[in-house]
Design a protein around this motif. Structure first.
Motif, PDB file in Angstrom:
ATOM      1  N   ASN A  17       6.816 -29.856 -21.171  1.00 62.29           N
ATOM      2  CA  ASN A  17       8.517 -30.444 -21.221  1.00 62.29           C
ATOM      3  C   ASN A  17       9.335 -30.527 -22.152  1.00 62.29           C
ATOM      4  OD1 ASN A  17       7.866 -31.326 -18.558  1.00 62.29           O
ATOM      5  ND2 ASN A  17       7.294 -33.203 -18.408  1.00 62.29           N
ATOM      6  N   ALA A  20      10.930 -26.682 -22.949  1.00 60.36           N
ATOM      7  CA  ALA A  20      11.634 -26.482 -21.371  1.00 60.36           C
ATOM      8  C   ALA A  20      13.174 -26.306 -22.354  1.00 60.36           C
ATOM      9  CB  ALA A  20      11.564 -27.222 -20.082  1.00 60.36           C
ATOM     10  N   GLY A  54      13.331 -31.741 -21.720  1.00 53.86           N
ATOM     11  CA  GLY A  54      13.286 -30.677 -21.862  1.00 53.86           C
ATOM     12  C   GLY A  54      14.744 -31.115 -23.598  1.00 53.86           C
TER      13      GLY A  54
END
Length: 71
Positions: A17, A20, A54
């Motif tokens: 995450n 991202a 993210g």
């Protein structure tokens, strides 16, 4: 009692995450200093939120116009 998740699973999820990146221009923001980019910016934040986090990226050299953000 709730079962605990293995540490390697938690670490992998967090690392994924964190890596991202959600570019606001991929979600409809124009960054042309004329277009209202609120919807595109909100969509990028929503996409990041849907996967647990993210980075929401605002590309350099562009000017984004937006209204209030309640994300």
């Amino acid at each position: 009692m709730r079962p605990l998740l293995p540490a390697w699973l938690l670490c992998g999820f967090a690392a994924t995450n964190r890596a991202a990146v959600f570019d606001v221009t991929d979600y409809g923001a124009k960054g042309d200093n004329t277009t209202d980019d609120t919807a595109g910016i909100r969509a990028a934040f929503a996409a990041a939120n849907s996967v647990g986090g993210g980075t929401v990226l605002f590309p350099a050299g562009m000017s984004f116009l937006t209204g209030p953000m309640n994300v």
